[in-house]
Scaffold this motif. Structure first.
Motif, PDB file in Angstrom:
ATOM      1  N   GLY A  33       0.802  -1.214   0.000  1.00 27.98           N
ATOM      2  CA  GLY A  33       0.000   0.000   0.000  1.00 27.98           C
ATOM      3  C   GLY A  33       0.837   1.268   0.000  1.00 27.98           C
ATOM      4  N   THR A  34       0.314   2.304  -0.658  1.00 27.61           N
ATOM      5  CA  THR A  34       0.975   3.602  -0.758  1.00 27.61           C
ATOM      6  C   THR A  34      -0.044   4.689  -0.419  1.00 27.61           C
ATOM      7  OG1 THR A  34       2.435   2.784  -2.503  1.00 27.61           O
ATOM      8  CG2 THR A  34       2.214   5.170  -2.309  1.00 27.61           C
ATOM      9  N   ILE A  35       0.378   5.674   0.355  1.00 26.18           N
ATOM     10  CA  ILE A  35      -0.501   6.788   0.708  1.00 26.18           C
ATOM     11  C   ILE A  35      -0.438   7.820  -0.410  1.00 26.18           C
ATOM     12  CG2 ILE A  35      -0.971   8.606   2.377  1.00 26.18           C
ATOM     13  CD1 ILE A  35       0.393   6.874   4.507  1.00 26.18           C
ATOM     14  N   VAL A  36      -1.590   8.115  -1.010  1.00 28.98           N
ATOM     15  CA  VAL A  36      -1.641   9.033  -2.142  1.00 28.98           C
ATOM     16  C   VAL A  36      -2.751  10.064  -1.905  1.00 28.98           C
ATOM     17  CG1 VAL A  36      -1.903   9.234  -4.648  1.00 28.98           C
ATOM     18  CG2 VAL A  36      -0.916   7.150  -3.661  1.00 28.98           C
ATOM     19  N   GLY A  55       7.049   3.265   9.073  1.00 29.42           N
ATOM     20  CA  GLY A  55       5.667   3.108   9.515  1.00 29.42           C
ATOM     21  C   GLY A  55       5.164   1.715   9.248  1.00 29.42           C
ATOM     22  N   ASP A  56       4.094   1.379   9.924  1.00 30.43           N
ATOM     23  CA  ASP A  56       3.509   0.048   9.779  1.00 30.43           C
ATOM     24  C   ASP A  56       2.511  -0.027   8.629  1.00 30.43           C
ATOM     25  OD1 ASP A  56       4.932  -0.774  12.021  1.00 30.43           O
ATOM     26  OD2 ASP A  56       3.334  -0.145  13.390  1.00 30.43           O
ATOM     27  N   LEU A  57       2.236   1.117   8.010  1.00 27.52           N
ATOM     28  CA  LEU A  57       1.217   1.150   6.967  1.00 27.52           C
ATOM     29  C   LEU A  57       1.860   1.027   5.589  1.00 27.52           C
ATOM     30  CD1 LEU A  57      -1.799   1.484   6.377  1.00 27.52           C
ATOM     31  CD2 LEU A  57      -1.429   3.955   6.258  1.00 27.52           C
ATOM     32  N   GLY A  58       1.605  -0.099   4.923  1.00 31.32           N
ATOM     33  CA  GLY A  58       2.065  -0.279   3.557  1.00 31.32           C
ATOM     34  C   GLY A  58       3.574  -0.269   3.404  1.00 31.32           C
ATOM     35  N   ASN A  59       4.031   0.234   2.247  1.00 29.55           N
ATOM     36  CA  ASN A  59       5.454   0.206   1.932  1.00 29.55           C
ATOM     37  C   ASN A  59       6.179   1.486   2.332  1.00 29.55           C
ATOM     38  OD1 ASN A  59       4.693   2.083  -0.088  1.00 29.55           O
ATOM     39  ND2 ASN A  59       4.360   0.432  -1.558  1.00 29.55           N
ATOM     40  N   ASN A  74      -2.887  17.854   5.504  1.00 29.00           N
ATOM     41  CA  ASN A  74      -3.047  17.631   6.944  1.00 29.00           C
ATOM     42  C   ASN A  74      -4.401  17.015   7.275  1.00 29.00           C
ATOM     43  OD1 ASN A  74      -0.520  18.577   7.586  1.00 29.00           O
ATOM     44  ND2 ASN A  74      -1.217  20.641   8.137  1.00 29.00           N
ATOM     45  N   ASP A  75      -5.326  17.124   6.343  1.00 27.96           N
ATOM     46  CA  ASP A  75      -6.663  16.539   6.532  1.00 27.96           C
ATOM     47  C   ASP A  75      -6.610  15.089   6.046  1.00 27.96           C
ATOM     48  OD1 ASP A  75      -9.305  15.777   6.561  1.00 27.96           O
ATOM     49  OD2 ASP A  75     -10.059  17.578   5.549  1.00 27.96           O
ATOM     50  N   ALA A  76      -6.708  14.145   6.962  1.00 28.35           N
ATOM     51  CA  ALA A  76      -6.572  12.721   6.627  1.00 28.35           C
ATOM     52  C   ALA A  76      -7.608  12.269   5.613  1.00 28.35           C
ATOM     53  CB  ALA A  76      -6.685  11.871   7.897  1.00 28.35           C
ATOM     54  N   SER A  77      -8.757  12.950   5.568  1.00 23.81           N
ATOM     55  CA  SER A  77      -9.798  12.543   4.623  1.00 23.81           C
ATOM     56  C   SER A  77      -9.406  12.827   3.177  1.00 23.81           C
ATOM     57  CB  SER A  77     -11.119  13.247   4.949  1.00 23.81           C
ATOM     58  OG  SER A  77     -11.004  14.652   4.751  1.00 23.81           O
ATOM     59  N   ASN A  78      -8.352  13.621   2.979  1.00 25.35           N
ATOM     60  CA  ASN A  78      -7.878  13.934   1.631  1.00 25.35           C
ATOM     61  C   ASN A  78      -6.810  12.956   1.154  1.00 25.35           C
ATOM     62  OD1 ASN A  78      -9.511  16.217   1.249  1.00 25.35           O
ATOM     63  ND2 ASN A  78      -8.058  17.500   2.384  1.00 25.35           N
ATOM     64  N   MET A  79      -6.499  11.953   1.972  1.00 25.91           N
ATOM     65  CA  MET A  79      -5.484  10.964   1.617  1.00 25.91           C
ATOM     66  C   MET A  79      -6.125   9.582   1.542  1.00 25.91           C
ATOM     67  SD  MET A  79      -3.090  13.166   1.486  1.00 25.91           S
ATOM     68  CE  MET A  79      -1.696  12.087   1.125  1.00 25.91           C
ATOM     69  N   ALA A  80      -5.566   8.733   0.719  1.00 22.52           N
ATOM     70  CA  ALA A  80      -6.085   7.369   0.567  1.00 22.52           C
ATOM     71  C   ALA A  80      -4.912   6.398   0.468  1.00 22.52           C
ATOM     72  CB  ALA A  80      -6.963   7.262  -0.675  1.00 22.52           C
ATOM     73  N   VAL A  81      -5.149   5.191   0.968  1.00 23.90           N
ATOM     74  CA  VAL A  81      -4.145   4.132   0.849  1.00 23.90           C
ATOM     75  C   VAL A  81      -4.553   3.241  -0.318  1.00 23.90           C
ATOM     76  CG1 VAL A  81      -3.003   2.184   1.968  1.00 23.90           C
ATOM     77  CG2 VAL A  81      -3.675   4.187   3.319  1.00 23.90           C
ATOM     78  N   VAL A  82      -3.693   3.175  -1.330  1.00 26.85           N
ATOM     79  CA  VAL A  82      -3.962   2.363  -2.517  1.00 26.85           C
ATOM     80  C   VAL A  82      -2.758   1.494  -2.816  1.00 26.85           C
ATOM     81  CG1 VAL A  82      -5.522   4.096  -3.488  1.00 26.85           C
ATOM     82  CG2 VAL A  82      -3.097   4.135  -4.110  1.00 26.85           C
ATOM     83  N   ASP A  83      -2.957   0.476  -3.615  1.00 25.71           N
ATOM     84  CA  ASP A  83      -1.826  -0.344  -4.046  1.00 25.71           C
ATOM     85  C   ASP A  83      -0.851   0.533  -4.838  1.00 25.71           C
ATOM     86  OD1 ASP A  83      -0.962  -3.411  -4.537  1.00 25.71           O
ATOM     87  OD2 ASP A  83      -0.537  -2.234  -6.333  1.00 25.71           O
ATOM     88  N   PHE A  84       0.415   0.304  -4.641  1.00 21.54           N
ATOM     89  CA  PHE A  84       1.437   1.095  -5.337  1.00 21.54           C
ATOM     90  C   PHE A  84       1.200   1.110  -6.847  1.00 21.54           C
ATOM     91  CE2 PHE A  84       5.456   1.469  -7.600  1.00 21.54           C
ATOM     92  CZ  PHE A  84       5.996   2.626  -7.050  1.00 21.54           C
TER      93      PHE A  84
END
Length: 365
Positions: A33-36, A55-59, A74-84
């Motif tokens: 997972g990648t944070i995008v 971090g423990d989240l994804g790669n 800074n608003d977490a709702s504007n970020m998503a974890v998706v496959d790289f």
């Protein structure tokens, strides 16, 4: 006229049929997972900042767009974890830097010279794919496997316990003829043509077999058997020389297993396999016979081997003999055996190294 009408009908059907979407490409299997930022995913911005964090989240990779503000990210709702690979299908250039280490901080640029990344800390431009560091180490490993000359300290890494090395005595085996055979017991043992028969003989007798268990801090390496050792007499070897074979001297491994045994026992093992397959024509001798034995070994020594088992001492049915099977480091290949001599020149051991622990202690992934 009829052909013209038929073609018009086909064109009309083509216009009515929905266009099939192209299947997303998987650039790197199991990339994680990648944070995008959603602005990139929704096409409202283009990739601009790309960094890798602990971090423990994804790669660990995080991607921000060129219109993203600090308030936005800074608003977490504007970020998503998706496959790289989802990000790679939007901007393929990220594949080039996937294997860069934690702490990497990059700016993505596109100009007349093409698409590339700039290391924000050093200013270095990255235009070519960064190789997988594990692949680089594997190249060293494959070269090491067939080396016939190792420094004394290399063998000390296998044969002495340390923070990463554990020595385990699997059992004692008998050599009724003193003719030593090296072979993969699941593919080659029992077939004289593919076994490595060593020129040097040892005195008839029973000898312990030990394995060197390597506990690598690198997750993708994990627990591996770094070497197998036949102990011929007490004392420490001060030098080692390649164990020459009668013809083909390397131990070929094609099923990830290795053993050191006697030529007589190798023939008994071949007879066992021949009979077993005759009685079980539609079965596989590993899956349907040995797998259960390796599983029992794992249950007895779960801290010394991988799940499913890495070593056994097994008695050949209807004989008085047994042999030790052990996993060969990272798996298949061709391995060199070495006779170890003490200060008086006596042969005290036969060692078959499977990997160099030094190469797999610190890989920057």
């Amino acid at each position: 006229m009829g052909l013209f009408k038929q073609r018009k009908k086909e064109q009309k059907q083509e216009q009515q049929e929905p266009q099939t979407q192209q299947k997303p490409r998987e650039y790197i299997p199991g990339a994680g997972g990648t944070i995008v930022s959603k602005s990139i995913l929704e096409g409202k911005s283009k990739l601009k900042w790309f960094f890798r964090q602990n971090g423990d989240l994804g790669n660990g990779w995080v991607a921000f767009g060129d219109t993203d503000t600090q308030e936005y990210v800074n608003d977490a709702s504007n970020m998503a974890v998706v496959d790289f690979n989802t990000l790679a299908n939007i901007e393929e250039a990220v594949v080039n830097v996937f294997f860069m280490p934690v702490g990497t901080d990059l700016e993505f640029r596109e100009d007349a010279s093409g698409k590339y990344f700039v290391d924000t800390r050093t200013g270095r431009e990255i235009r070519q794919p960064v190789p997988n560091p594990f692949d680089v180490v594997l190249k060293k490993h494959h070269a090491f496997m067939t080396e016939s000359n190792h420094a004394p300290e290399v063998f000390k890494r296998y044969l002495h316990e340390s923070d990463n090395i554990e020595i385990h005595r699997v059992g004692e085996v008998f050599f009724p003829s003193g003719e030593v055979v090296l072979a993969d017991p699941l593919t080659y043992l029992g077939n004289e043509r593919y076994e490595a028969h060593l020129k040097r003989r040892i005195p008839v007798g029973s000898y312990p077999i030990e394995i060197s268990i390597f506990h690598s801090p690198i997750a993708v390496v994990g627990l591996r058997i770094a070497a197998i050792r036949l102990v011929l007499m007490p004392g420490e070897a001060v030098r080692h020389e390649p164990a020459e074979g009668e013809g083909f001297g390397l131990m070929g491994v094609d099923a990830g297993m290795a053993c050191i045994t006697d030529r007589v026992i190798a023939r008994e093992y071949g007879d066992f396999l021949q009979k077993w397959h005759k009685d079980n024509p539609d079965k596989n001798h590993y899956d349907d016979y040995f797998a259960a034995l390796f599983q029992k070994s794992y249950e007895a020594f779960p801290q010394k081997q991988r799940e499913g088992g890495d070593f056994i001492q097994w008695s050949i049915p209807d004989t008085q003999h047994s042999l030790v099977m052990a996993a060969s480091g990272l798996g298949d290949g061709a391995y060199v055996g070495f006779w170890g001599m003490n200060e008086q020149g006596d042969v005290v051991e036969l060692v078959v190294p499977f990997l160099n622990p030094e190469n797999f202690v610190d890989i920057d992934l």
